[in-house]
Design a protein around this motif. Sequence first.
Motif, PDB file in Angstrom:
ATOM      1  N   CYS A  44       0.855  -1.183   0.000  1.00 37.13           N
ATOM      2  CA  CYS A  44       0.000   0.000   0.000  1.00 37.13           C
ATOM      3  C   CYS A  44       0.892   1.235   0.000  1.00 37.13           C
ATOM      4  O   CYS A  44       1.912   1.272   0.701  1.00 37.13           O
ATOM      5  CB  CYS A  44      -0.923   0.011   1.214  1.00 37.13           C
ATOM      6  SG  CYS A  44      -2.172  -1.299   1.167  1.00 37.13           S
ATOM      7  N   ARG A  72      -3.458  10.413  -1.537  1.00 37.61           N
ATOM      8  CA  ARG A  72      -4.347   9.296  -1.821  1.00 37.61           C
ATOM      9  C   ARG A  72      -3.661   7.998  -1.418  1.00 37.61           C
ATOM     10  O   ARG A  72      -2.438   7.897  -1.459  1.00 37.61           O
ATOM     11  CB  ARG A  72      -4.701   9.271  -3.305  1.00 37.61           C
ATOM     12  CG  ARG A  72      -5.526  10.470  -3.773  1.00 37.61           C
ATOM     13  CD  ARG A  72      -5.676  10.475  -5.278  1.00 37.61           C
ATOM     14  NE  ARG A  72      -4.393  10.677  -5.934  1.00 37.61           N
ATOM     15  CZ  ARG A  72      -4.181  10.475  -7.226  1.00 37.61           C
ATOM     16  NH1 ARG A  72      -5.161  10.034  -7.986  1.00 37.61           N
ATOM     17  NH2 ARG A  72      -2.991  10.688  -7.749  1.00 37.61           N
ATOM     18  N   ALA A 127      -3.463   3.815  -2.045  1.00 38.59           N
ATOM     19  CA  ALA A 127      -3.773   2.809  -3.061  1.00 38.59           C
ATOM     20  C   ALA A 127      -3.009   1.531  -2.769  1.00 38.59           C
ATOM     21  O   ALA A 127      -1.978   1.536  -2.080  1.00 38.59           O
ATOM     22  CB  ALA A 127      -3.423   3.320  -4.459  1.00 38.59           C
ATOM     23  N   ARG A 174      -5.217  -0.170  -7.042  1.00 35.72           N
ATOM     24  CA  ARG A 174      -6.623  -0.195  -6.626  1.00 35.72           C
ATOM     25  C   ARG A 174      -6.781   0.859  -5.539  1.00 35.72           C
ATOM     26  O   ARG A 174      -6.073   0.830  -4.528  1.00 35.72           O
ATOM     27  CB  ARG A 174      -7.008  -1.575  -6.101  1.00 35.72           C
ATOM     28  CG  ARG A 174      -8.481  -1.727  -5.745  1.00 35.72           C
ATOM     29  CD  ARG A 174      -8.784  -3.145  -5.295  1.00 35.72           C
ATOM     30  NE  ARG A 174     -10.203  -3.329  -5.011  1.00 35.72           N
ATOM     31  CZ  ARG A 174     -10.743  -4.467  -4.566  1.00 35.72           C
ATOM     32  NH1 ARG A 174      -9.956  -5.520  -4.358  1.00 35.72           N
ATOM     33  NH2 ARG A 174     -12.029  -4.555  -4.331  1.00 35.72           N
ATOM     34  N   TRP A 175      -7.711   1.769  -5.737  1.00 33.04           N
ATOM     35  CA  TRP A 175      -7.825   2.920  -4.856  1.00 33.04           C
ATOM     36  C   TRP A 175      -8.535   2.582  -3.549  1.00 33.04           C
ATOM     37  O   TRP A 175      -9.482   1.799  -3.517  1.00 33.04           O
ATOM     38  CB  TRP A 175      -8.605   4.045  -5.534  1.00 33.04           C
ATOM     39  CG  TRP A 175      -7.908   4.729  -6.664  1.00 33.04           C
ATOM     40  CD1 TRP A 175      -8.253   4.702  -7.977  1.00 33.04           C
ATOM     41  CD2 TRP A 175      -6.741   5.560  -6.577  1.00 33.04           C
ATOM     42  NE1 TRP A 175      -7.381   5.452  -8.721  1.00 33.04           N
ATOM     43  CE2 TRP A 175      -6.437   5.992  -7.886  1.00 33.04           C
ATOM     44  CE3 TRP A 175      -5.924   5.967  -5.533  1.00 33.04           C
ATOM     45  CZ2 TRP A 175      -5.359   6.814  -8.166  1.00 33.04           C
ATOM     46  CZ3 TRP A 175      -4.843   6.789  -5.813  1.00 33.04           C
ATOM     47  CH2 TRP A 175      -4.572   7.208  -7.115  1.00 33.04           C
ATOM     48  N   TYR A 176      -8.057   3.201  -2.485  1.00 34.39           N
ATOM     49  CA  TYR A 176      -8.806   3.290  -1.236  1.00 34.39           C
ATOM     50  C   TYR A 176      -9.505   4.649  -1.196  1.00 34.39           C
ATOM     51  O   TYR A 176      -8.932   5.655  -1.605  1.00 34.39           O
ATOM     52  CB  TYR A 176      -7.884   3.177  -0.020  1.00 34.39           C
ATOM     53  CG  TYR A 176      -7.433   1.775   0.304  1.00 34.39           C
ATOM     54  CD1 TYR A 176      -8.221   0.940   1.075  1.00 34.39           C
ATOM     55  CD2 TYR A 176      -6.213   1.295  -0.148  1.00 34.39           C
ATOM     56  CE1 TYR A 176      -7.808  -0.341   1.389  1.00 34.39           C
ATOM     57  CE2 TYR A 176      -5.792   0.012   0.157  1.00 34.39           C
ATOM     58  CZ  TYR A 176      -6.595  -0.797   0.925  1.00 34.39           C
ATOM     59  OH  TYR A 176      -6.187  -2.070   1.229  1.00 34.39           O
ATOM     60  N   TYR A 177     -10.741   4.669  -0.703  1.00 39.94           N
ATOM     61  CA  TYR A 177     -11.471   5.916  -0.520  1.00 39.94           C
ATOM     62  C   TYR A 177     -11.455   6.289   0.959  1.00 39.94           C
ATOM     63  O   TYR A 177     -11.495   5.424   1.831  1.00 39.94           O
ATOM     64  CB  TYR A 177     -12.930   5.770  -0.958  1.00 39.94           C
ATOM     65  CG  TYR A 177     -13.171   5.961  -2.441  1.00 39.94           C
ATOM     66  CD1 TYR A 177     -12.290   5.445  -3.383  1.00 39.94           C
ATOM     67  CD2 TYR A 177     -14.288   6.642  -2.906  1.00 39.94           C
ATOM     68  CE1 TYR A 177     -12.521   5.607  -4.740  1.00 39.94           C
ATOM     69  CE2 TYR A 177     -14.530   6.808  -4.259  1.00 39.94           C
ATOM     70  CZ  TYR A 177     -13.638   6.287  -5.170  1.00 39.94           C
ATOM     71  OH  TYR A 177     -13.859   6.445  -6.506  1.00 39.94           O
ATOM     72  N   SER A 204     -12.060   0.400  -2.545  1.00 42.54           N
ATOM     73  CA  SER A 204     -13.002   0.620  -3.641  1.00 42.54           C
ATOM     74  C   SER A 204     -12.793  -0.393  -4.761  1.00 42.54           C
ATOM     75  O   SER A 204     -11.834  -1.169  -4.764  1.00 42.54           O
ATOM     76  CB  SER A 204     -12.839   2.038  -4.196  1.00 42.54           C
ATOM     77  OG  SER A 204     -11.698   2.118  -5.035  1.00 42.54           O
ATOM     78  N   GLN A 211     -12.340   0.713  -7.804  1.00 41.04           N
ATOM     79  CA  GLN A 211     -11.760   1.567  -8.833  1.00 41.04           C
ATOM     80  C   GLN A 211     -10.279   1.236  -9.027  1.00 41.04           C
ATOM     81  O   GLN A 211      -9.497   1.283  -8.076  1.00 41.04           O
ATOM     82  CB  GLN A 211     -11.911   3.043  -8.444  1.00 41.04           C
ATOM     83  CG  GLN A 211     -13.357   3.497  -8.302  1.00 41.04           C
ATOM     84  CD  GLN A 211     -14.100   3.432  -9.619  1.00 41.04           C
ATOM     85  OE1 GLN A 211     -13.693   4.044 -10.603  1.00 41.04           O
ATOM     86  NE2 GLN A 211     -15.189   2.679  -9.651  1.00 41.04           N
ATOM     87  N   TYR A 212      -9.917   0.886 -10.260  1.00 43.74           N
ATOM     88  CA  TYR A 212      -8.533   0.580 -10.613  1.00 43.74           C
ATOM     89  C   TYR A 212      -7.996   1.688 -11.525  1.00 43.74           C
ATOM     90  O   TYR A 212      -8.752   2.352 -12.233  1.00 43.74           O
ATOM     91  CB  TYR A 212      -8.434  -0.773 -11.316  1.00 43.74           C
ATOM     92  CG  TYR A 212      -8.763  -1.952 -10.426  1.00 43.74           C
ATOM     93  CD1 TYR A 212      -7.758  -2.699  -9.819  1.00 43.74           C
ATOM     94  CD2 TYR A 212     -10.083  -2.323 -10.189  1.00 43.74           C
ATOM     95  CE1 TYR A 212      -8.054  -3.779  -9.004  1.00 43.74           C
ATOM     96  CE2 TYR A 212     -10.397  -3.400  -9.372  1.00 43.74           C
ATOM     97  CZ  TYR A 212      -9.378  -4.123  -8.787  1.00 43.74           C
ATOM     98  OH  TYR A 212      -9.676  -5.189  -7.977  1.00 43.74           O
ATOM     99  N   ASP A 213      -6.691   1.855 -11.509  1.00 47.76           N
ATOM    100  CA  ASP A 213      -6.092   2.918 -12.308  1.00 47.76           C
ATOM    101  C   ASP A 213      -4.646   2.546 -12.610  1.00 47.76           C
ATOM    102  O   ASP A 213      -4.048   1.697 -11.928  1.00 47.76           O
ATOM    103  CB  ASP A 213      -6.152   4.246 -11.541  1.00 47.76           C
ATOM    104  CG  ASP A 213      -5.946   5.456 -12.447  1.00 47.76           C
ATOM    105  OD1 ASP A 213      -5.774   5.259 -13.668  1.00 47.76           O
ATOM    106  OD2 ASP A 213      -5.949   6.585 -11.931  1.00 47.76           O
ATOM    107  N   GLN A 246      -0.989   4.468 -13.004  1.00 44.46           N
ATOM    108  CA  GLN A 246      -0.319   5.731 -12.716  1.00 44.46           C
ATOM    109  C   GLN A 246       1.183   5.574 -12.917  1.00 44.46           C
ATOM    110  O   GLN A 246       1.726   4.468 -12.846  1.00 44.46           O
ATOM    111  CB  GLN A 246      -0.589   6.152 -11.265  1.00 44.46           C
ATOM    112  CG  GLN A 246      -2.040   6.464 -10.952  1.00 44.46           C
ATOM    113  CD  GLN A 246      -2.409   7.879 -11.306  1.00 44.46           C
ATOM    114  OE1 GLN A 246      -1.584   8.786 -11.217  1.00 44.46           O
ATOM    115  NE2 GLN A 246      -3.654   8.081 -11.712  1.00 44.46           N
TER     116      GLN A 246
END
Length: 438
Positions: A215, A230, A232, A250-253, A274, A276-278, A280
């Motif tokens: 993380c 942020r 992730a 993978r994002w944490y909110y 979440s 939501q994947y991204d 970067q």
Amino acid sequence: MASICSYTTIRGTNKVVRAGDCVFMRPYDHTSNLPRVAHVQKIVQDDKYNVLVCVRLYYRPQESIGGRRQFHGAKELFLSDRFDFQSADTMEGKCVVHSLKNYMKLENVSAEDYYCRFQYQAATGVFSPDRVAVYCHCEMPKNPDEFMLQCKECKDWYHPACVDMTIEDAKNLDQYVCSECSTDDDLENPQATLPESQASDGMMVFHDEHRFGDCVFMRPTLSNVRKLPRVAQVEKIEHDNRNNVNVSIRWYYRPEESIGGRRQFHGVKELLLSDQYDVQSAHNIIGKCVVHSYNNDTKLENIRPEDYYWRFEYKAATGTFMPDFVAVYCKCEMPRNPDDFMVHCKGCQNWYHPACVGMTIEEAKNLGHFVCSECPSVIYSKKPQATYPVPLPFYGPQVTVTDEFQQDIEQRLTKMEKSLEECNKLLEALMRRLSKYQ
């Protein structure tokens, strides 16, 4: 009418089991000496005070379609997609199923310690994730039961036998540099520090001290007024021929970023995992952090700035949570906030906010032990139901107990009663036949 309980106890012991705990269960096959391992999802109680547990089963490697492989450790389990309802009497003990990363940090592995790194679909034999990091010349995943050497330069791990050493010789080394890192060509070539991407072959590429599964803090966006980094979870690390390193994350909110916003029970260090994947650039990583799974029974002695926790998965598009319910405590019927001080009732094992029971925090801290006002009528009553834990309500972003769920429980109980009646009839018929021969 079935009701949901916040906890139950293992028969013959005082061990408390709650939703989210891992337990040993009586094996299906009496010829097997190994207990089943399961994750408790729900605990329900019917009108006759029969306690049932809804569990998600873990598989041992030898129980999977592919069988046990060389890299499977002795304490490895697979989290399957099989759910089952069992009587609470089939629970034989409690255990702990760690992530592989946390398992390898244990100084002393007890008989109750296991680890899991795969989810397993029992019908198809498919694993998730379908790829993991591989190490050494043999390109095998890491087995925590085997001793391995770490190269000082490339940070890869090697089996002593694969580099022509015995385990005793390897343990006597102060440091180790693999043959690929020790050559002059590799030291002079700057690309040697970044091997080519092997994601298509199931290999994960490392960059500095960041590995897949870690993380990390990511640079905040321009729209982030509070300038909070942020958080992730790194899923993959790859780079191209120009040595541009990209990370799939993978994002944490944070709770305030969710549709419902921050609630009273959300802790300061709480995050939501979440869907939501991204992808970067690795240059957006500004630090490492640790996101712990939330457990009411465990607490860090010293919480560092990089320590966070999570207990919900969050679907960003719909604003729904998984699990859709959690245990609630106290008279205010709220989930537990680890930042709030609470007193523990010695009788019913429930937790209470000092303000909800007419005390200040200072008075609560000075108590030797605490018994809530409801316990005398529950613990010392001679009624049969007093021997069972009092069901506590549950809280969740969605409906906690649906009519369909209650009907399903009632149908299962009805089938069990009918089966018992049929067994009694067969037994009576058998006894009548035996009496003729006596």
